[in-house]
Enzyme design. Sequence first.
Site, PDB file in Angstrom:
ATOM      1  N   ASP A   1      13.323 -14.074   1.324  1.00  0.00           N
ATOM      2  CA  ASP A   1      11.943 -14.194   1.801  1.00  0.00           C
ATOM      3  C   ASP A   1      11.964 -14.547   3.287  1.00  0.00           C
ATOM      4  O   ASP A   1      12.597 -15.527   3.683  1.00  0.00           O
ATOM      5  CB  ASP A   1      11.214 -15.282   1.009  1.00  0.00           C
ATOM      6  CG  ASP A   1       9.710 -15.300   1.249  1.00  0.00           C
ATOM      7  OD1 ASP A   1       9.297 -15.210   2.419  1.00  0.00           O
ATOM      8  OD2 ASP A   1       8.968 -15.413   0.269  1.00  0.00           O
TER       9      ASP A   1
ATOM     10  N   SER B   1       2.579 -18.439  -0.681  1.00  0.00           N
ATOM     11  CA  SER B   1       2.873 -18.898   0.675  1.00  0.00           C
ATOM     12  C   SER B   1       2.312 -20.291   0.919  1.00  0.00           C
ATOM     13  O   SER B   1       2.587 -21.207   0.166  1.00  0.00           O
ATOM     14  CB  SER B   1       2.290 -17.917   1.701  1.00  0.00           C
ATOM     15  OG  SER B   1       2.609 -16.601   1.415  1.00  0.00           O
TER      16      SER B   1
ATOM     17  N   HIS C   1       8.207 -11.023   0.990  1.00  0.00           N
ATOM     18  CA  HIS C   1       7.549 -12.326   0.910  1.00  0.00           C
ATOM     19  C   HIS C   1       6.756 -12.445  -0.385  1.00  0.00           C
ATOM     20  O   HIS C   1       5.832 -11.677  -0.626  1.00  0.00           O
ATOM     21  CB  HIS C   1       6.626 -12.498   2.117  1.00  0.00           C
ATOM     22  CG  HIS C   1       5.917 -13.808   2.155  1.00  0.00           C
ATOM     23  ND1 HIS C   1       6.545 -14.996   1.848  1.00  0.00           N
ATOM     24  CD2 HIS C   1       4.631 -14.121   2.454  1.00  0.00           C
ATOM     25  CE1 HIS C   1       5.671 -15.982   1.968  1.00  0.00           C
ATOM     26  NE2 HIS C   1       4.504 -15.474   2.326  1.00  0.00           N
TER      27      HIS C   1
END
Length: 550
Positions: free
Chosen positions: A491, A264, A519
């Site tokens: 995602d 991320s 994710h």
Amino acid sequence: MHLTRPLRSPAIALAMTGLLLSVSTGCSDGGSHHAAASSPPPAAPTAPAAGAAAQPAPSATASAAADSATPGTLTPLPAAIPANLQPYYKQKLSWHTCGVPEFQCTTMRVPLDYAHPVTADDLTLAVARKKADGPGKRLGSLLVNPGGPGGSAIDYLQYAALGYPAEVTARYDMAAVDPRGVARSEPVKCLTDKQMDAYTAVDTTPDDSAEQGKLATADRGFAAGCKKMSAKLIGHVSTIDSARDMDVLRQLLGDSKLNYVGKSYGTFLGATYAGLYPQRVGRLVLDGAMDPSVSAEESSRAQAGGFETAFTAFAGDCVKRSDCPLGHTSTADAGKRIDALFAALDKHPLPTGTPRPLTEALGTTGVIAAMYDQEAWPSLRGALASANKGDGGPLLKLSDSYYERDDAGKYSNLMYANAAVNCLDLPPAFHSPADVTKALPAFRAASPHFGTALAWSSLVCGYWPLPATGHPERIPAKGAAPILVVGTIRDPATPYAWAKSLAAQLTSGTLLTYDGDGHTAYARGSSCIDSAVNAYLLSGTVPPPHKTCT
């Protein structure tokens, strides 16, 4: 913009229950210890370390001043370590056993301000590791970061060291540092827990100027609280600062090059490191990639589209099931029903069995929380069914897990660090309610169900007490060793287009695609992804161009 956070499986969460890494930080608050890994939320798999965003997100992550702005190019730092930073690179780490015998902890010193290092203004950062546990040749340290910004890398290390493929943990010392301002590393503080309860419940889909004013007042109060409680620190928590801290740690761990897995926002941190120190790049995995070249407004709008895509996948799965609380006809009908629920919550918040009713903002956050991993979809179906019966408790628990609020009402500092980093990294998406109002049509087009909330949730940086020090920049990292970028097609938090863009920017970037939901992708169940990433980490072999895993 919503925080990005990879989720771990319930099995790993249960295996880790009770594991606590206690790190003495020497902070002014007595070094209180944050241990999200030891208390998984009750209704959904927990994030290893990074959660969502205040209201539900205090602003954008990797972005810029305006969509029309032309991004710059990140310039590398000189290869030689400056003389005034040598004491930091030459300090000795004193390790001690923490939590369980396999884990070791220590602290490291870094300058508050890299431009003007002054010993009196040093920061103390918490570091942890689990040494390689296999018979093969040791490959050095593998630093991990779960994203956020604001997620605890040490909490995530507890997952990575136990949950990453055994062939990787056998040959790498798994290591992490909580970034400056995060968790155990001199955490940014902004609000009391009671104030945070109130802030997260504020309406993020204001219907009139009075409600817009309440939202703006809440954002101003949040920003003012950060200035009041963390004035010295909030000007020095940028991603560039944290990337420079990682280089100090690389040296102290005895590695000539940095090996790293970033998830991320951790991809933005890792890419920034590569841009600053291309000659020190070892094996970098950037999973769930962010695009450092886009503006704050564009970034938030794209993420709204990502959550829309994830919700469409959830709804398509839900309507095929007998227990679906959104009907059994079509995804479009399911979308109408979720909109109706949000509208009902706006007018009449639901009881939750606690003093906190489920408002529309909290309900929206609860739904978004379950978009990060399809393993949370059953929990969301149950929470929505309860809401349909008048009980908002399960949906509130999903929202609380998103904000890292425990059952005792205590919040981690995730949301405070998130805002501080975001607002320093990039100029704000919006400066006033009028700016948000102008942008609403584009956000609603990108995400009919979540666009309005995400647009208004990007306002807080418009009231930040300090100007941004960063701006959108492409990162070529020319001269770096091969870098592996991983993108998931559906995602919700880091849209797939960002992974494609980052891989193209990086001179040595290679894109690995996961055609799936949720994710991030590595160590989340795909043997194809894991095999490709393992081959890269263990031998430096990058997958062939355009490789896609299903």
